[in-house]
Design an enzyme around this catalytic site. Structure first.
Site, PDB file in Angstrom:
ATOM      1  N   ALA A  71       0.872  -1.174   0.000  1.00  0.00           N
ATOM      2  CA  ALA A  71       0.000   0.000   0.000  1.00  0.00           C
ATOM      3  C   ALA A  71       0.909   1.224   0.000  1.00  0.00           C
ATOM      4  O   ALA A  71       0.988   1.965   0.969  1.00  0.00           O
ATOM      5  CB  ALA A  71      -0.910  -0.007   1.217  1.00  0.00           C
ATOM      6  N   ILE A  72       1.655   1.361  -1.103  1.00  0.00           N
ATOM      7  CA  ILE A  72       2.632   2.460  -1.188  1.00  0.00           C
ATOM      8  C   ILE A  72       1.908   3.812  -1.267  1.00  0.00           C
ATOM      9  O   ILE A  72       2.347   4.795  -0.687  1.00  0.00           O
ATOM     10  CB  ILE A  72       3.549   2.278  -2.430  1.00  0.00           C
ATOM     11  CG1 ILE A  72       4.255   0.913  -2.416  1.00  0.00           C
ATOM     12  CG2 ILE A  72       4.567   3.423  -2.534  1.00  0.00           C
ATOM     13  CD1 ILE A  72       5.246   0.682  -1.315  1.00  0.00           C
ATOM     14  N   CYS A 131      -6.823   3.872  -9.446  1.00  0.00           N
ATOM     15  CA  CYS A 131      -6.609   4.772  -8.303  1.00  0.00           C
ATOM     16  C   CYS A 131      -7.935   5.296  -7.778  1.00  0.00           C
ATOM     17  O   CYS A 131      -8.873   5.435  -8.535  1.00  0.00           O
ATOM     18  CB  CYS A 131      -5.839   5.997  -8.748  1.00  0.00           C
ATOM     19  SG  CYS A 131      -4.283   5.627  -9.387  1.00  0.00           S
ATOM     20  N   LYS A 166      -4.208   0.609 -18.101  1.00  0.00           N
ATOM     21  CA  LYS A 166      -3.851  -0.463 -17.157  1.00  0.00           C
ATOM     22  C   LYS A 166      -5.053  -0.796 -16.282  1.00  0.00           C
ATOM     23  O   LYS A 166      -5.551   0.046 -15.535  1.00  0.00           O
ATOM     24  CB  LYS A 166      -2.655  -0.060 -16.301  1.00  0.00           C
ATOM     25  CG  LYS A 166      -2.269  -1.183 -15.346  1.00  0.00           C
ATOM     26  CD  LYS A 166      -0.873  -1.064 -14.868  1.00  0.00           C
ATOM     27  CE  LYS A 166      -0.535  -2.154 -13.879  1.00  0.00           C
ATOM     28  NZ  LYS A 166       0.778  -1.993 -13.303  1.00  0.00           N
ATOM     29  N   THR A 194      -2.639  -5.007  -9.007  1.00  0.00           N
ATOM     30  CA  THR A 194      -2.724  -5.877  -7.832  1.00  0.00           C
ATOM     31  C   THR A 194      -4.176  -6.166  -7.418  1.00  0.00           C
ATOM     32  O   THR A 194      -5.084  -5.416  -7.762  1.00  0.00           O
ATOM     33  CB  THR A 194      -1.984  -5.216  -6.652  1.00  0.00           C
ATOM     34  OG1 THR A 194      -2.478  -3.885  -6.524  1.00  0.00           O
ATOM     35  CG2 THR A 194      -0.500  -5.176  -6.898  1.00  0.00           C
ATOM     36  N   GLY A 218       2.536 -11.017  -7.155  1.00  0.00           N
ATOM     37  CA  GLY A 218       3.389 -12.197  -7.032  1.00  0.00           C
ATOM     38  C   GLY A 218       2.690 -13.477  -7.477  1.00  0.00           C
ATOM     39  O   GLY A 218       1.580 -13.445  -8.002  1.00  0.00           O
ATOM     40  N   GLY A 244       1.561 -10.257 -13.754  1.00  0.00           N
ATOM     41  CA  GLY A 244       1.021 -10.777 -12.489  1.00  0.00           C
ATOM     42  C   GLY A 244       1.749 -12.051 -12.129  1.00  0.00           C
ATOM     43  O   GLY A 244       1.449 -13.116 -12.660  1.00  0.00           O
TER      44      GLY A 244
HETATM   45  C1  LIG Z   1       5.597  -2.007  -4.620  1.00  0.00           C
HETATM   46  C2  LIG Z   1       4.689  -1.920  -5.817  1.00  0.00           C
HETATM   47  C3  LIG Z   1       4.363  -0.669  -6.358  1.00  0.00           C
HETATM   48  C4  LIG Z   1       3.520  -0.582  -7.474  1.00  0.00           C
HETATM   49  N1  LIG Z   1       3.234   0.657  -8.003  1.00  0.00           N
HETATM   50  C5  LIG Z   1       2.462   0.743  -9.127  1.00  0.00           C
HETATM   51  C6  LIG Z   1       2.205   1.998  -9.749  1.00  0.00           C
HETATM   52  O1  LIG Z   1       2.712   3.060  -9.329  1.00  0.00           O
HETATM   53  N2  LIG Z   1       1.392   2.023 -10.846  1.00  0.00           N
HETATM   54  C7  LIG Z   1       0.835   0.880 -11.355  1.00  0.00           C
HETATM   55  O2  LIG Z   1       0.102   0.956 -12.346  1.00  0.00           O
HETATM   56  N3  LIG Z   1       1.099  -0.336 -10.811  1.00  0.00           N
HETATM   57  C8  LIG Z   1       1.885  -0.423  -9.714  1.00  0.00           C
HETATM   58  N4  LIG Z   1       2.149  -1.655  -9.168  1.00  0.00           N
HETATM   59  C9  LIG Z   1       1.551  -2.862  -9.763  1.00  0.00           C
HETATM   60  C10 LIG Z   1       2.557  -3.604 -10.667  1.00  0.00           C
HETATM   61  O3  LIG Z   1       2.966  -2.794 -11.751  1.00  0.00           O
HETATM   62  C11 LIG Z   1       1.930  -4.915 -11.211  1.00  0.00           C
HETATM   63  O4  LIG Z   1       0.749  -4.595 -11.922  1.00  0.00           O
HETATM   64  C12 LIG Z   1       1.582  -5.892 -10.102  1.00  0.00           C
HETATM   65  O5  LIG Z   1       2.544  -5.880  -9.074  1.00  0.00           O
HETATM   66  C13 LIG Z   1       1.418  -7.332 -10.621  1.00  0.00           C
HETATM   67  O6  LIG Z   1       2.615  -7.826 -11.163  1.00  0.00           O
HETATM   68  P1  LIG Z   1       3.681  -8.711 -10.308  1.00  0.00           P
HETATM   69  O7  LIG Z   1       2.904  -9.791  -9.642  1.00  0.00           O
HETATM   70  O8  LIG Z   1       4.645  -9.215 -11.356  1.00  0.00           O
HETATM   71  O9  LIG Z   1       4.321  -7.783  -9.327  1.00  0.00           O
HETATM   72  C14 LIG Z   1       2.982  -1.758  -8.051  1.00  0.00           C
HETATM   73  C15 LIG Z   1       3.326  -3.013  -7.500  1.00  0.00           C
HETATM   74  C16 LIG Z   1       4.164  -3.101  -6.413  1.00  0.00           C
HETATM   75  C17 LIG Z   1       4.525  -4.465  -5.874  1.00  0.00           C
END
Ligand SMILES: Cc1cc2nc3c(=O)[nH]c(=O)nc-3n(C[C@H](O)[C@H](O)[C@H](O)COP(=O)(O)O)c2cc1C
Length: 307
Positions: A71-72, A131, A166, A194, A218, A244
């Site tokens: 939850a950044i 968002c 997205k 996510t 993840g 994902g």
């Molecule tokens: C720490 C973190 C920050 C993220 N920040 C953004 C963001 O700023 N904008 C966005 O569209 N997605 C953001 N995401 C989502 C990732 O781009 C991605 O869609 C998501 O993590 C699924 O892919 P993964 O399982 O390979 O991580 C963020 C994910 C993580 C883990």
């Protein structure tokens, strides 16, 4: 560079189909110490909003058994700092730079897109429609086909650059949202962001994240993401970018076979910073092993027995 991995999509040449995902790759430079970022098909920056944001209070990342919850809160230095000091530096990287765009209102998104439209180094805009939309009473832009498509229609008037919408998986029918944004001018869709989740500290009986809930990423989300890419790829004509839980080439190939033209690697890089290079190499080896001369031949090549 393997020629079988090359693709030209929405007016951009990609040397390979592997992109670093938004929020997990900073602004690209951070990874330069680990390897040559120019070897990637491209990367998506952290979300850029009109104003600088400090994000949510900590703790804002929690590990789960098969992924992480974050939850950044869209922490970023804001549009002016991005354009004046970060972009001139990263513009030198020989790979496709895609900027992730976020905001609280439609006007916020339009402001960021209009400004970025003037910068050649920005090749495409990934519109983060997951968002909170303050003006809409907290409803996420991406959960309503009407609101999502109105936003894409609005940003379409601000830029000639390719627009990638997205999508959030936190919806009942993601294909419906994908069709709505395609109709209003999205050049591609990327999915998934996510999945909303929660982890509870049973001793304190409080959520582990200060924000209460967060976004799960993840390996845990991969089967959901692959299913959604499969559904969306059959519903739209524009290219689909899948992500994902990609942790190896085999994972990426699942997305490609389901219908993704490009893949984004996200939190897997927290475990292995140069994971995208291993994924690129593994996809190349797969193509050689299967006599695939161009990656386009395997995109959406899934066969569903009896389906
Ligand atoms: C720490 C973190 C920050 C993220 N920040 C953004 C963001 O700023 N904008 C966005 O569209 N997605 C953001 N995401 C989502 C990732 O781009 C991605 O869609 C998501 O993590 C699924 O892919 P993964 O399982 O390979 O991580 C963020 C994910 C993580 C883990």
């Amino acid at each position: 560079m393997r020629t079988c991995l090359f693709q030209s999509l929405f007016g951009i040449d990609f040397k390979n189909p592997v992109i670093a995902a938004s929020g997990t790759f900073g602004f690209g430079e951070e990874f330069q110490d680990y390897y040559d970022v120019s070897l990637l098909g491209g990367f998506v920056t952290k979300a850029v909003t009109p104003e600088p944001r400090t994000g949510n209070p900590p703790p804002r990342i929690i590990e789960t058994p098969s992924g992480m919850l974050n939850a950044i809160g869209l922490q970023n230095p804001g549009l002016t700092v991005f354009v004046e000091s970060i972009l001139p530096r990263i513009a030198r990287l020989d790979t496709v730079i895609i900027v992730n765009v976020a905001g609280r209102t439609v006007a916020d998104y339009m402001k960021v897109c209009s400004e970025l439209d003037r910068h050649e180094a920005v090749r495409a805009l990934e519109i983060n429609i997951s968002c909170p939309n303050v003006k809409q009473g907290g409803v996420a832009f991406g959960t309503s086909p009407q609101i999502a498509s109105q936003l894409i229609e609005a940003v379409r008037t601000c830029t000639d650059k390719p627009i990638i919408a997205k999508l959030t998986p936190n919806v009942t029918d993601i294909a419906e949202i994908a069709c709505a944004v395609e109709e209003k001018g999205a050049d591609a869709v990327s999915l998934i962001n996510t999945i909303t989740g929660m982890v509870i500290d049973v001793e304190t009986r409080q959520p582990m994240l200060a924000n209460g809930t967060g976004g799960l990423s993840g390996p845990a989300i991969r089967p959901v993401a692959v299913r959604m890419v499969y559904q969306v790829a059959r519903a739209v004509s524009v290219p689909v970018i899948g992500m994902g839980g990609i942790f190896c080439a085999r994972d990426a190939l699942e997305f490609i076979i389901a219908g993704a033209s490009l893949v984004e690697v996200g939190c897997g890089m927290f475990v292995e910073p140069d994971l995208p290079l291993r994924v690129i190499d593994g996809i190349g080896s797969y193509c050689e092993r299967h006599g695939v001369t161009t990656i386009s031949d395997i995109i959406g090549s899934l066969t569903v027995p009896g389906g």
